[in-house]
Write an enzyme that holds these catalytic residues in place. Structure first.
Site, PDB file in Angstrom:
ATOM      1  N   HIS A 185      90.760  65.362 -11.234  1.00  0.00           N
ATOM      2  CA  HIS A 185      89.904  66.971 -12.155  1.00  0.00           C
ATOM      3  C   HIS A 185      88.634  66.404 -11.436  1.00  0.00           C
ATOM      4  CE1 HIS A 185      93.607  67.841 -14.201  1.00  0.00           C
ATOM      5  NE2 HIS A 185      93.471  68.921 -14.023  1.00  0.00           N
ATOM      6  N   SER A 230      92.517  73.856 -16.614  1.00  0.00           N
ATOM      7  CA  SER A 230      91.821  73.168 -16.580  1.00  0.00           C
ATOM      8  C   SER A 230      90.629  72.876 -16.180  1.00  0.00           C
ATOM      9  CB  SER A 230      92.306  71.595 -16.323  1.00  0.00           C
ATOM     10  OG  SER A 230      92.978  71.808 -14.746  1.00  0.00           O
TER      11      SER A 230
END
Length: 334
Positions: free
Chosen positions: A247, A40
């Site tokens: 993230h 990711s």
């Protein structure tokens, strides 16, 4: 009597003289081939804008692979996928590599070390969590198990793309020592240990990369001052949807990852201008079509996500009673 034009004769002579040169002129060179592999942090989870390729990989034209390819004119095969572990890269992504591949980036290992589950545990209040034990387990895996797995993966990459420039990409430190998000309870000590774990992951990964002759791009220093809860965050804190949490944002890819990875991969730093962003965005439709060919395999990858602490479970109520905590009063003070 009309004079015949000499123009057709001259054209014929010109073409006859030019033909030998045309016959030996080199064909226009194909754009360099770039394959982006990983999880990711490479696919662009956290940027909140993803191509529609029929998967949950969350590939973004705002992620560093797409930005670098757009700036350099590379032909990108964007195989990185949210949730990918080393085995997923091996089983679903390496088929994109060929002997003609020029450039490869690979970012993987965080999911193998269970980083999402570690964050989930450490986000709980101290009286409910066992953060140190989870961190210890992750560090033991990183020290003792991960290096051999990475080495096998890197060997496979080199075998499939023998002439490629390969850059292994690391992870940033997520925290700055404070938790400004409601409904998470990371202590300063826990944040410090989590950052140390990211450093350890980078260190072990870099060592294996060097042993294989691969370059390593470490984004940690560039993200200093831009962690979760910093004034200028490049990494999402607790977010909605939850998959965006912890993230890098679009700013993290543009200002953190791209200037870190691009000089190591291409020899010069990419400046993420408006033109580069537009060129990258324009590639989204074509990239979605390309990646949809792999959709069936990609759907076998399970996204690894942070889970919001739930203080209403029987286990939480039991832990609260044991610690002498009134959960309702506890939440009022937070």
């Amino acid at each position: 009597m009309a004079r015949r034009s000499r123009l057709p004769l001259l054209i014929g002579v010109f073409v006859a003289l030019l033909l030998p040169f045309l016959a030996h002129a080199p064909a226009q060179a194909a754009a360099p081939s770039y394959v982006a592999l990983g999880d990711s942090y490479a696919s662009g989870t956290g940027t909140r804008s993803y191509i529609s390729d029929g998967t949950t990989c969350q590939r973004s034209t705002q992620a560093y692979p797409s930005l670098i390819a757009a700036a350099r004119g590379y032909t990108l095969n964007f195989r990185a996928c949210s949730g990918a572990r080393i085995s997923d890269v091996t089983n679903t992504q390496l088929s994109a590599l060929t002997t003609a591949t020029n450039y490869v980036t690979i970012a993987v290992g965080g999911n193998d070390a269970g980083f999402a589950s570690v964050l989930t545990e450490c986000a709980k209040p101290g009286w409910l969590s066992n953060c140190d034990a989870r961190i210890n387990t992750a560090q033991t895996f990183i020290n003792n198990t991960l290096p051999a797995q990475l080495d096998a993966l890197y060997a496979s990459i080199r075998a499939k793309a023998p002439a490629a420039k390969v850059v292994v990409v690391g992870y940033p430190r997520i925290f700055n020592g404070e938790d400004c998000n409601a409904f998470t309870w990371f202590s300063p000590a826990e944040e410090s240990r989590l950052n140390q774990t990211a450093d350890l992951l980078n260190s072990r990964t870099a060592a294996v990369a060097a042993a294989r002759g691969f370059s390593f791009a470490n984004p940690a220093s560039r993200f200093v001052g831009h962690a979760v809860c910093d004034a200028d965050e490049w990494i999402n804190g607790l977010s909605s949807p939850i998959s965006e949490s912890y993230h890098p944002k679009a700013s993290g890819h543009a200002s953190g990852y791209t200037p870190t990875v691009s000089p190591v991969l291409t020899g010069a730093a990419v400046a993420v201008t408006a033109a580069v962003v537009a060129e990258s965005a324009a590639s989204g439709e074509g990239q979605a079509k390309l990646q949809s060919q792999y959709a069936e395999a990609d759907r076998a990858i399970t996204p690894e996500e942070f889970v919001l602490p739930d203080l209403n479970t029987p286990a939480a109520r039991k832990a609260a009673r044991k610690a002498g905590i009134d959960i309702k009063e506890f939440l009022k003070t937070e």
